[in-house]
Design a protein around this motif. Structure first.
Motif, PDB file in Angstrom:
ATOM      1  N   LEU A   2      56.073  -4.855 -70.716  1.00 41.06           N
ATOM      2  CA  LEU A   2      54.655  -4.591 -70.947  1.00 41.06           C
ATOM      3  C   LEU A   2      54.205  -5.182 -72.282  1.00 41.06           C
ATOM      4  CD1 LEU A   2      52.018  -3.259 -70.112  1.00 41.06           C
ATOM      5  CD2 LEU A   2      52.822  -1.131 -71.185  1.00 41.06           C
ATOM      6  N   VAL A   3      55.038  -5.034 -73.308  1.00 40.49           N
ATOM      7  CA  VAL A   3      54.711  -5.600 -74.620  1.00 40.49           C
ATOM      8  C   VAL A   3      54.609  -7.115 -74.539  1.00 40.49           C
ATOM      9  CG1 VAL A   3      55.510  -5.882 -76.991  1.00 40.49           C
ATOM     10  CG2 VAL A   3      55.738  -3.662 -75.859  1.00 40.49           C
ATOM     11  N   ARG A   6      51.392  -8.079 -72.699  1.00 42.28           N
ATOM     12  CA  ARG A   6      50.218  -7.894 -73.554  1.00 42.28           C
ATOM     13  C   ARG A   6      50.152  -8.957 -74.653  1.00 42.28           C
ATOM     14  NH1 ARG A   6      45.850  -5.134 -72.542  1.00 42.28           N
ATOM     15  NH2 ARG A   6      45.716  -4.205 -74.617  1.00 42.28           N
ATOM     16  N   SER A   7      51.314  -9.370 -75.170  1.00 43.87           N
ATOM     17  CA  SER A   7      51.339 -10.419 -76.179  1.00 43.87           C
ATOM     18  C   SER A   7      50.833 -11.744 -75.598  1.00 43.87           C
ATOM     19  CB  SER A   7      52.755 -10.604 -76.730  1.00 43.87           C
ATOM     20  OG  SER A   7      53.219  -9.405 -77.326  1.00 43.87           O
ATOM     21  N   GLN A   9      48.868 -12.038 -73.067  1.00 45.57           N
ATOM     22  CA  GLN A   9      47.443 -11.850 -72.816  1.00 45.57           C
ATOM     23  C   GLN A   9      46.629 -12.076 -74.083  1.00 45.57           C
ATOM     24  OE1 GLN A   9      46.409  -7.879 -71.668  1.00 45.57           O
ATOM     25  NE2 GLN A   9      44.284  -8.393 -71.172  1.00 45.57           N
ATOM     26  N   GLY A  10      47.116 -11.554 -75.210  1.00 42.81           N
ATOM     27  CA  GLY A  10      46.419 -11.753 -76.474  1.00 42.81           C
ATOM     28  C   GLY A  10      46.407 -13.201 -76.907  1.00 42.81           C
ATOM     29  N   SER A  71      47.406  -6.665 -60.197  1.00 38.13           N
ATOM     30  CA  SER A  71      47.034  -7.882 -60.917  1.00 38.13           C
ATOM     31  C   SER A  71      46.478  -8.977 -60.016  1.00 38.13           C
ATOM     32  CB  SER A  71      48.256  -8.445 -61.660  1.00 38.13           C
ATOM     33  OG  SER A  71      48.771  -7.485 -62.559  1.00 38.13           O
TER      34      SER A  71
END
Length: 358
Positions: A2-3, A6-7, A9-10, A71
């Motif tokens: 998940l991290v 999200r990374s 995605q950022g 998703s």
């Protein structure tokens, strides 16, 4: 995992936002950038409002299944957007004289010289037709080549940041983001503990912030593009009003007052977030032309991200140590110190320019 997701995605969001802001700056004259950035902010904050609602609905429909099912709609939207979005270079016009509008075949005459390489025969034909010699045209061509080589040189980031007004205004991205989005992790627990609000009503109260931004960004952009309006004064006014609404938030005795404070914060933030990029672009355009719009977009995006990290961490630690109200007051004090700095720098620079013009 998940991290990591999200990374990524950022990173993708940062690349997209930086490139899009630089593209707007390059495609639009500075006198129209306020309204364009206002439209961009409106669409952005509409997405902030609709995204969580749509995500929750999709998750509910998927009955809490794996993220792959959840998703699929998002991935489809991305691919459809990539297929629809087309960025085309404008067609170049026929070479013309900068003053008379006449055309000279492969020669393009403009202030600074001849932009295309010209043979002696072509120069002689032009000189013969105009009754002059080729010396002035050769000199014009030499000046043009030197001018183009100078334009192609990259500008170091230290030169971009060397302007005091530019650097001071640039920090607004970190302060505005940190002082507002820092409320996100602490406001919801505070409202739930003191008034027992459900997640739905907490979302309604918080929703006043992006809603006001979405509604007011376009009108503020129109105001920022008016020639008789100072964008720097708009930014200073927005920062000062943010301080007032933060103080109102700290002493609010009822959830309704919290909601009104969030609407006020969103309204105030629009007066900072909309004119700030056009003003920064105007400053660097006067010094370097359009060569550093990408640098400006990258710096602003980086400071925005920094504020979105530092703000929540600081506010969470301050709430644990001093309580919600004192933490918000500390937030307001930090912002008022920055607002005073901006006002002083703008006033001093404006006064020095007036003195120089006299």
């Amino acid at each position: 995992s998940l991290v990591l997701a999200r990374s990524l995605q950022g990173m993708a969001g940062g690349l997209t936002w930086t490139a899009s802001m630089a593209l707007v700056a390059s495609a639009c004259p500075n006198s129209e950038q306020g309204s364009v950035y206002g439209k961009v902010n409106t669409v952005c904050f509409i997405g902030i409002m609709v995204g969580p609602l749509l995500g929750g609905a999709l998750y509910t429909l998927a009955h809490g299944s794996k993220g792959v099912v959840f998703s699929i709609p998002a991935v489809l939207v991305v691919f459809v957007g990539m297929a629809v979005l087309r960025i085309e270079e404008p067609e170049s016009a026929e070479p013309q004289d900068a003053e008379t509008g006449s055309q000279y075949g492969s020669l393009q005459l403009r202030p600074g010289g001849i932009t295309d390489a010209a043979s002696e025969r072509e120069l002689a034909m032009i000189a013969k037709g105009s009754g002059g010699d080729t010396s002035s045209l050769k000199s014009w061509d030499t000046q043009s080549r030197a001018h183009e080589e100078e334009e192609e040189e990259s500008v170091p980031i230290t030169r971009v940041l060397n302007d005091l007004v530019f650097s001071t205004l640039l920090m607004a991205f970190a302060f505005e983001c940190g002082c507002t989005f820092g409320l996100e992790p602490v406001l919801a627990p505070y409202m739930h503990t003191h008034w027992g609000l459900t997640p739905f009503w907490i979302g309604v109260v918080w929703g006043g912030f992006p809603l006001s931004m979405a509604v007011l960004s376009i009108p503020v952009g129109w105001v920022a593009d008016r020639p008789d309006v100072s964008r720097q004064q708009l930014i200073t006014m927005g920062l000062c009003s943010m301080v007032l609404f933060l103080l109102l938030l700290a002493v609010a005795p009822h959830p309704v007052m919290i909601g009104l404070s969030m609407v006020g914060l969103g309204t105030s933030l629009s007066f900072v977030a909309v004119p700030i990029l056009p003003e920064l672009n105007s400053i660097v355009e006067r010094r370097f032309g359009d060569k550093v719009f990408g640098t400006v977009a990258a710096l602003s995006n980086g400071l925005w991200a920094l504020g979105s990290v530092v703000g929540p961490v600081f506010m969470s630690a301050a709430v644990q140590r001093f309580g919600f109200r004192w933490a918000v007051i500390m937030d307001a004090v930090i912002l008022v110190m920055y607002a005073v700095t901006v006002a002083v720098v703008v006033y001093v620079r404006t006064g020095s320019k007036r003195s120089g013009s006299r």
